[in-house]
Design a protein around this motif. Structure first.
Motif, short mmCIF file in Angstrom:
data_model
loop_
_atom_site.label_atom_id
_atom_site.label_comp_id
_atom_site.label_asym_id
_atom_site.label_seq_id
_atom_site.Cartn_x
_atom_site.Cartn_y
_atom_site.Cartn_z
N ALA A 99 4.44 1.27 -4.63
CA ALA A 99 3.70 0.06 -5.00
C ALA A 99 2.34 0.43 -5.57
O ALA A 99 1.88 -0.14 -6.57
CB ALA A 99 3.54 -0.84 -3.78
N ARG A 100 1.67 1.40 -4.95
CA ARG A 100 0.36 1.84 -5.46
C ARG A 100 0.48 2.44 -6.87
O ARG A 100 -0.35 2.18 -7.73
CB ARG A 100 -0.23 2.87 -4.49
N ALA A 101 1.54 3.22 -7.07
CA ALA A 101 1.74 3.83 -8.39
C ALA A 101 1.98 2.77 -9.45
O ALA A 101 1.47 2.87 -10.58
CB ALA A 101 2.91 4.81 -8.33
N MET A 102 2.76 1.71 -9.11
CA MET A 102 3.02 0.65 -10.07
C MET A 102 1.76 -0.15 -10.39
O MET A 102 1.51 -0.52 -11.54
CB MET A 102 4.13 -0.26 -9.54
N HIS B 9 0.82 -1.21 0.00
CA HIS B 9 0.00 0.00 0.00
C HIS B 9 0.86 1.27 0.00
O HIS B 9 0.31 2.36 0.12
CB HIS B 9 -0.93 0.01 1.21
N GLY B 10 2.18 1.12 -0.12
CA GLY B 10 3.04 2.29 -0.16
C GLY B 10 2.87 3.07 -1.46
O GLY B 10 2.25 2.62 -2.42
N GLN B 11 3.46 4.26 -1.48
CA GLN B 11 3.27 5.16 -2.62
C GLN B 11 3.78 4.56 -3.92
O GLN B 11 3.10 4.59 -4.95
CB GLN B 11 3.98 6.49 -2.34
N LYS C 292 9.15 3.08 -14.15
CA LYS C 292 9.36 4.53 -14.11
C LYS C 292 8.55 5.19 -13.00
O LYS C 292 8.84 6.29 -12.56
CB LYS C 292 8.98 5.14 -15.46
N LEU C 293 7.50 4.49 -12.53
CA LEU C 293 6.63 5.03 -11.49
C LEU C 293 7.14 4.73 -10.08
O LEU C 293 6.61 5.24 -9.10
CB LEU C 293 5.22 4.44 -11.64
N ALA C 294 8.17 3.88 -9.97
CA ALA C 294 8.68 3.46 -8.66
C ALA C 294 9.69 4.47 -8.13
O ALA C 294 10.47 5.04 -8.88
CB ALA C 294 9.32 2.08 -8.76
N SER C 295 9.67 4.66 -6.83
CA SER C 295 10.62 5.56 -6.18
C SER C 295 12.00 4.92 -6.12
O SER C 295 12.14 3.72 -5.99
CB SER C 295 10.14 5.88 -4.76
N ARG C 296 13.03 5.77 -6.21
CA ARG C 296 14.41 5.28 -6.07
C ARG C 296 14.74 4.90 -4.64
O ARG C 296 15.79 4.33 -4.38
CB ARG C 296 15.37 6.36 -6.55
N ARG C 297 13.84 5.21 -3.69
CA ARG C 297 14.09 4.95 -2.29
C ARG C 297 13.76 3.51 -1.91
O ARG C 297 14.04 3.09 -0.79
CB ARG C 297 13.28 5.91 -1.42
N LEU C 298 13.14 2.75 -2.81
CA LEU C 298 12.83 1.36 -2.51
C LEU C 298 14.11 0.56 -2.30
O LEU C 298 15.10 0.75 -3.02
CB LEU C 298 12.01 0.74 -3.64
N LYS C 299 14.10 -0.36 -1.33
CA LYS C 299 15.28 -1.16 -1.05
C LYS C 299 15.56 -2.16 -2.16
O LYS C 299 16.71 -2.48 -2.45
CB LYS C 299 15.10 -1.90 0.29
N ALA C 300 14.51 -2.68 -2.80
CA ALA C 300 14.69 -3.65 -3.87
C ALA C 300 15.38 -2.98 -5.07
O ALA C 300 15.11 -1.82 -5.39
CB ALA C 300 13.35 -4.23 -4.30
N SER C 301 16.26 -3.71 -5.71
CA SER C 301 16.95 -3.19 -6.88
C SER C 301 16.00 -3.11 -8.06
O SER C 301 14.92 -3.70 -8.06
CB SER C 301 18.15 -4.08 -7.23
#
Length: 324
Positions: free
Chosen positions: A96-99, A92-94, A115-124
């Motif tokens: 994941a919701r955008a994707m 439900h994070g920003q 392209k919609l995912a934040s660069r702050r996500l831990k996953a590569s």
């Protein structure tokens, strides 16, 4: 009915207190299925061996059946070698919701959704790309869209309740602002607590009486002049739950409340933190003073976090003269 394999490389774990039974089912390139079973102990060296064995099989999925909470340590060992349950920690994070919305909007290629995912996500980026692989049928998209609409409807309803709650507490804005200076307390949490205990602390007389009414004070267990650990007393369940939530959040911040977690076990520490926070709240509301941490200089912490951004902004708008 013909069964169609969903995954071709899977591992199942049956986890008990002193033993882990593992079974790998692997489909070879030739189409032949190979089954391998192993047993591991429950010590750290055994968990490392389990993780190394699992990684060698490069599984698509690892599933667990566990007695109690004994799954936690094996899970951590498996996660350490790239075997993870999900690519994002909060669906439900920003990001994941955008994707998800990108998929529903027809942006099927993974590189477009990424392209919609934040660069702050831990996953590569590679892990996210792999997680987005798969075939979505029209039925899948329909169900996903309905689930998202339902979730957003619930969120909108919660937001309306929150707005109504804060609106009804318009006369208590000063008390709400004071409570939010305490680590771990947000606007809604502060509002819900005020509904239960009010802002007039003269109704309780003392912090001890308030703690006793809520049920977060230590139990009285004394024998031969020696105090022993005791259970907390019964009290008002609703503010006690709120205080435990505040304590859990505060334990993750840089504040004086964090030290109790280090000195005590987690459950005991949360109960002690809830007690300490309620006593702090009593005096904050009684004196009309915001929270001051005895161990943390919040002004210095704010400067430390924001200094580089502030300096860049000052340079950009030429408040700092350029060096000659």
């Amino acid at each position: 009915m013909e069964l169609v394999p969903i995954h071709k490389r899977v591992i199942g774990l049956d986890i008990h207190q002193a033993q882990i039974t593992a079974c790998a089912i692997i489909e070879e390139p030739s189409g032949e299925t190979r089954i391998e079973q192993r047993q591991f102990g429950a010590f750290e060296r055994d968990r490392r061996a389990l993780a190394a064995w699992a990684a060698l099989h490069d599984p698509d999925e690892v599933v667990m059946e566990s007695t109690g909470s004994y799954w936690r340590s094996p899970y951590a060992a498996l996660e350490a070698v790239g075997i993870r349950a999900t690519a994002v920690s909060d669906i439900h994070g920003q990001s994941a919701r955008a994707m998800i919305k990108g998929i529903l909007a027809g942006q099927q290629p993974p590189h477009e959704v990424l392209k919609l995912a934040s660069r702050r996500l831990k996953a590569s980026r590679e892990e996210l790309h792999d997680a987005l692989q798969g075939e979505l049928t029209a039925s899948h998209v329909f169900v996903l869209d309905e689930l998202l609409r339902h979730i957003e409807g619930l969120e909108a309803g919660i937001a309306r309740f929150d707005a109504r709650l804060l609106g009804e507490l318009a006369s208590e804005m000063n008390a709400l602002a004071l409570l939010q200076t305490l680590p771990g307390v947000d606007a809604i949490g502060a509002a819900m607590l005020l509904v239960e205990i009010g802002s007039d602390m003269s109704a309780f007389g003392s912090a001890d009486r308030l703690a006793s009414w809520v049920g977060v004070c230590p139990g009285n267990n004394e024998s031969a002049g020696k105090r022993k650990p005791g259970r907390v007393r019964k009290g008002n369940l609703y503010p006690r739950r709120l205080l435990c939530e505040f304590a859990h959040a505060a334990s993750r911040t840089k504040s004086a409340f964090q030290s109790l977690i280090i000195r005590r076990g987690y459950k005991r520490a949360i109960a002690a933190l809830a007690h300490k926070m309620l006593r702090t709240i009593f005096f904050m509301l009684k004196r009309g003073e915001h929270y001051r941490d005895s161990t943390i200089n919040y002004e210095q912490l704010s400067v430390q976090r924001n200094a580089s951004r502030w300096i860049k902004a000052l340079n950009r708008f030429r408040f700092i003269p350029a060096a000659a």
